[in-house]
Write a protein that holds these residues in place. Structure first.
Motif, mmCIF file in Angstrom:
data_model
loop_
_atom_site.group_PDB
_atom_site.id
_atom_site.type_symbol
_atom_site.label_atom_id
_atom_site.label_comp_id
_atom_site.label_asym_id
_atom_site.label_seq_id
_atom_site.Cartn_x
_atom_site.Cartn_y
_atom_site.Cartn_z
ATOM 1 N N ASN A 124 0.806 -1.228 0.000
ATOM 2 C CA ASN A 124 0.000 0.000 0.000
ATOM 3 C C ASN A 124 0.835 1.271 0.000
ATOM 4 O O ASN A 124 2.010 1.275 0.380
ATOM 5 C CB ASN A 124 -0.900 0.028 1.225
ATOM 6 C CG ASN A 124 -0.102 0.094 2.522
ATOM 7 O OD1 ASN A 124 0.461 -0.909 2.950
ATOM 8 N ND2 ASN A 124 -0.033 1.258 3.149
ATOM 9 N N GLU A 128 -4.624 4.249 -0.441
ATOM 10 C CA GLU A 128 -5.520 3.156 -0.034
ATOM 11 C C GLU A 128 -6.162 3.448 1.324
ATOM 12 O O GLU A 128 -7.178 2.845 1.675
ATOM 13 C CB GLU A 128 -4.770 1.815 0.051
ATOM 14 C CG GLU A 128 -4.361 1.247 -1.287
ATOM 15 C CD GLU A 128 -2.969 1.657 -1.713
ATOM 16 O OE1 GLU A 128 -2.445 1.071 -2.671
ATOM 17 O OE2 GLU A 128 -2.385 2.571 -1.073
ATOM 18 N N LYS A 132 -12.046 5.906 -0.128
ATOM 19 C CA LYS A 132 -13.014 5.067 0.577
ATOM 20 C C LYS A 132 -13.946 4.346 -0.406
ATOM 21 O O LYS A 132 -14.246 4.849 -1.486
ATOM 22 C CB LYS A 132 -13.868 5.919 1.523
ATOM 23 C CG LYS A 132 -13.077 6.720 2.562
ATOM 24 C CD LYS A 132 -12.497 5.843 3.631
ATOM 25 C CE LYS A 132 -11.686 6.630 4.651
ATOM 26 N NZ LYS A 132 -12.483 7.535 5.481
ATOM 27 N N ARG A 136 -15.369 2.760 3.950
ATOM 28 C CA ARG A 136 -14.236 1.989 4.451
ATOM 29 C C ARG A 136 -13.016 2.298 3.595
ATOM 30 O O ARG A 136 -13.128 2.455 2.378
ATOM 31 C CB ARG A 136 -14.521 0.473 4.381
ATOM 32 C CG ARG A 136 -15.385 -0.016 5.526
ATOM 33 C CD ARG A 136 -15.819 -1.449 5.358
ATOM 34 N NE ARG A 136 -14.735 -2.422 5.305
ATOM 35 C CZ ARG A 136 -13.979 -2.765 6.349
ATOM 36 N NH1 ARG A 136 -14.155 -2.177 7.519
ATOM 37 N NH2 ARG A 136 -13.033 -3.678 6.219
ATOM 38 N N PHE A 139 -7.908 0.165 1.461
ATOM 39 C CA PHE A 139 -7.013 -0.848 2.040
ATOM 40 C C PHE A 139 -7.826 -2.037 2.552
ATOM 41 O O PHE A 139 -7.541 -3.195 2.209
ATOM 42 C CB PHE A 139 -6.215 -0.218 3.180
ATOM 43 C CG PHE A 139 -5.157 -1.105 3.792
ATOM 44 C CD1 PHE A 139 -3.819 -0.931 3.473
ATOM 45 C CD2 PHE A 139 -5.491 -2.103 4.690
ATOM 46 C CE1 PHE A 139 -2.835 -1.736 4.034
ATOM 47 C CE2 PHE A 139 -4.524 -2.920 5.268
ATOM 48 C CZ PHE A 139 -3.191 -2.734 4.928
ATOM 49 N N ASP A 140 -8.837 -1.758 3.368
ATOM 50 C CA ASP A 140 -9.638 -2.839 3.941
ATOM 51 C C ASP A 140 -10.526 -3.500 2.889
ATOM 52 O O ASP A 140 -10.723 -4.721 2.912
ATOM 53 C CB ASP A 140 -10.491 -2.297 5.086
ATOM 54 C CG ASP A 140 -9.644 -1.773 6.234
ATOM 55 O OD1 ASP A 140 -8.862 -2.557 6.799
ATOM 56 O OD2 ASP A 140 -9.746 -0.577 6.550
ATOM 57 N N TYR A 143 -8.783 -6.311 0.927
ATOM 58 C CA TYR A 143 -8.609 -7.584 1.624
ATOM 59 C C TYR A 143 -9.939 -8.217 2.007
ATOM 60 O O TYR A 143 -9.995 -9.416 2.290
ATOM 61 C CB TYR A 143 -7.704 -7.382 2.847
ATOM 62 C CG TYR A 143 -6.328 -6.921 2.440
ATOM 63 C CD1 TYR A 143 -5.499 -7.731 1.664
ATOM 64 C CD2 TYR A 143 -5.869 -5.647 2.784
ATOM 65 C CE1 TYR A 143 -4.250 -7.286 1.253
ATOM 66 C CE2 TYR A 143 -4.606 -5.216 2.390
ATOM 67 C CZ TYR A 143 -3.809 -6.031 1.623
ATOM 68 O OH TYR A 143 -2.566 -5.605 1.215
ATOM 69 N N ASP A 144 -11.032 -7.430 1.994
ATOM 70 C CA ASP A 144 -12.370 -8.008 2.134
ATOM 71 C C ASP A 144 -12.775 -8.750 0.866
ATOM 72 O O ASP A 144 -13.418 -9.807 0.928
ATOM 73 C CB ASP A 144 -13.412 -6.908 2.405
ATOM 74 C CG ASP A 144 -13.323 -6.323 3.803
ATOM 75 O OD1 ASP A 144 -12.652 -6.939 4.664
ATOM 76 O OD2 ASP A 144 -13.906 -5.239 4.025
ATOM 77 N N TYR A 165 -4.072 6.762 9.919
ATOM 78 C CA TYR A 165 -4.477 5.630 10.740
ATOM 79 C C TYR A 165 -3.317 5.143 11.608
ATOM 80 O O TYR A 165 -2.161 5.500 11.382
ATOM 81 C CB TYR A 165 -5.008 4.498 9.859
ATOM 82 C CG TYR A 165 -6.311 4.857 9.190
ATOM 83 C CD1 TYR A 165 -7.536 4.497 9.745
ATOM 84 C CD2 TYR A 165 -6.322 5.605 8.001
ATOM 85 C CE1 TYR A 165 -8.736 4.857 9.139
ATOM 86 C CE2 TYR A 165 -7.514 5.964 7.400
ATOM 87 C CZ TYR A 165 -8.719 5.585 7.973
ATOM 88 O OH TYR A 165 -9.895 5.947 7.378
ATOM 89 N N TYR A 170 -3.534 -1.439 12.839
ATOM 90 C CA TYR A 170 -3.676 -2.138 11.558
ATOM 91 C C TYR A 170 -2.854 -3.425 11.517
ATOM 92 O O TYR A 170 -3.278 -4.424 10.930
ATOM 93 C CB TYR A 170 -3.323 -1.208 10.390
ATOM 94 C CG TYR A 170 -4.566 -0.678 9.729
ATOM 95 C CD1 TYR A 170 -5.070 -1.251 8.572
ATOM 96 C CD2 TYR A 170 -5.266 0.378 10.299
ATOM 97 C CE1 TYR A 170 -6.232 -0.790 7.987
ATOM 98 C CE2 TYR A 170 -6.437 0.858 9.732
ATOM 99 C CZ TYR A 170 -6.914 0.267 8.571
ATOM 100 O OH TYR A 170 -8.079 0.718 8.008
ATOM 101 N N ARG A 173 -4.895 -5.898 13.271
ATOM 102 C CA ARG A 173 -6.074 -6.260 12.480
ATOM 103 C C ARG A 173 -5.736 -7.331 11.444
ATOM 104 O O ARG A 173 -6.568 -8.202 11.154
ATOM 105 C CB ARG A 173 -6.607 -4.996 11.787
ATOM 106 C CG ARG A 173 -7.882 -5.203 11.003
ATOM 107 C CD ARG A 173 -8.334 -3.930 10.318
ATOM 108 N NE ARG A 173 -8.602 -2.826 11.254
ATOM 109 C CZ ARG A 173 -9.205 -1.701 10.906
ATOM 110 N NH1 ARG A 173 -9.607 -1.514 9.655
ATOM 111 N NH2 ARG A 173 -9.404 -0.746 11.793
ATOM 112 N N TYR A 174 -4.536 -7.276 10.885
ATOM 113 C CA TYR A 174 -4.173 -8.208 9.815
ATOM 114 C C TYR A 174 -3.197 -9.296 10.265
ATOM 115 O O TYR A 174 -2.566 -9.947 9.435
ATOM 116 C CB TYR A 174 -3.641 -7.419 8.610
ATOM 117 C CG TYR A 174 -4.785 -6.730 7.907
ATOM 118 C CD1 TYR A 174 -5.593 -7.415 7.015
ATOM 119 C CD2 TYR A 174 -5.108 -5.401 8.205
ATOM 120 C CE1 TYR A 174 -6.685 -6.801 6.410
ATOM 121 C CE2 TYR A 174 -6.190 -4.779 7.610
ATOM 122 C CZ TYR A 174 -6.973 -5.488 6.711
ATOM 123 O OH TYR A 174 -8.062 -4.887 6.118
#
Length: 255
Positions: A124, A128, A132, A136, A139-140, A143-144, A165, A170, A173-174
């Motif tokens: 990234n 990213e 939005k 969101r 970035f997210d 990966y969703d 952020y 993060y 989160r990952y």
């Protein structure tokens, strides 16, 4: 224990002028692995022979998105011969940021890469984080929309930070999908734009990020400095010394 690598884009001009000599210098400084962005026309066989001689690991390669779209078989064959398992999307131009099309392409590319025993990852920048989709960050959304077995995370922690952020959050989160992070530091110019600097010379909370990455089980912490006001070899030495100090203070990294 996480290992320390270098994204060779940091020393791109030195590498172009003296490929072998620059890699030897990177090893002398203490880096255990390298991430490529180009091979300057060299064959996989020749590059692998040099890496084997230097006992230098391949972390991964940043492969232009257009190469993955149009020459994927060729890229897979090259990297299998090289012994590199990570093909990493490095950047998207404005024109390439057609998100539904990107998600579809990443799923397709990821399937083929997986079939060949390799791994697709995505690196990234800040856009990213700032752009939005349904409120969101992109970035997210990436990966969703693409499952973990088809796309892993190469998180550039500095760009997550500059994008507004918390990189530590993060990273957590990952966790489990994050084999590689890019560790870089930044200052700001008069327009508040990011200026990449050597590790420890800027405002990024590097220790907290590195602690979180190690706790998340990353394999590689990769130093990258997009642009350097000092000679790049000097810059990567300064950054490596920061990591040596981190290790000496109890950080669980291999230096």
């Amino acid at each position: 224990m996480a290992k320390v690598g270098l994204q060779l884009y940091t020393v791109r001009e030195e590498l172009e002028q003296d490929f072998e000599g620059t890699l030897r210098k990177v090893v002398e400084l203490g880096y255990k692995g390298v991430e490529f962005h180009t091979f300057f026309g060299r064959s996989a066989k020749d590059v692998k022979a040099l890496l084997d001689e230097l006992k230098l690991e391949v972390v991964g390669t940043h492969v232009p998105y257009t190469r993955l779209l149009d020459h994927l078989d060729e890229e897979i064959a090259y990297h299998k011969e090289l012994g590199n398992k990570y093909l990493i999307v490095p950047y998207l131009t404005d024109e390439q940021r057609q998100w539904d099309e990107l998600f579809s392409n990443l799923n397709r590319i990821g399937e083929k890469v997986k079939e060949q025993g390799l791994i697709l990852a995505y690196h990234n920048h800040d856009f990213e984080m700032t752009e939005k989709i349904n409120d969101r960050p992109v970035f997210d959304a990436i990966y969703d929309e693409v499952p973990a077995d088809l796309l892993q995370v190469e998180m550039d922690t500095c760009w997550v930070y500059y994008g507004g952020y918390d990189p530590v959050e993060y990273i957590g989160r990952y966790r489990g999908r994050l084999p590689i992070i890019h560790l870089k530091d930044m200052a700001r110019d008069e327009q508040q734009k990011a200026v990449t600097v050597e590790l420890g010379q800027g405002e990024v909370q590097l220790q907290a990020i590195t602690d979180a990455a190690i706790q998340a089980g990353v394999d590689w912490i990769v130093v990258e400095q997009d642009f350097s006001s000092n000679p790049p070899i000097e810059s990567i030495e300064t950054s490596f010394k920061w990591l040596q100090h981190y290790a000496a203070e109890g950080g669980n990294i291999h230096v």
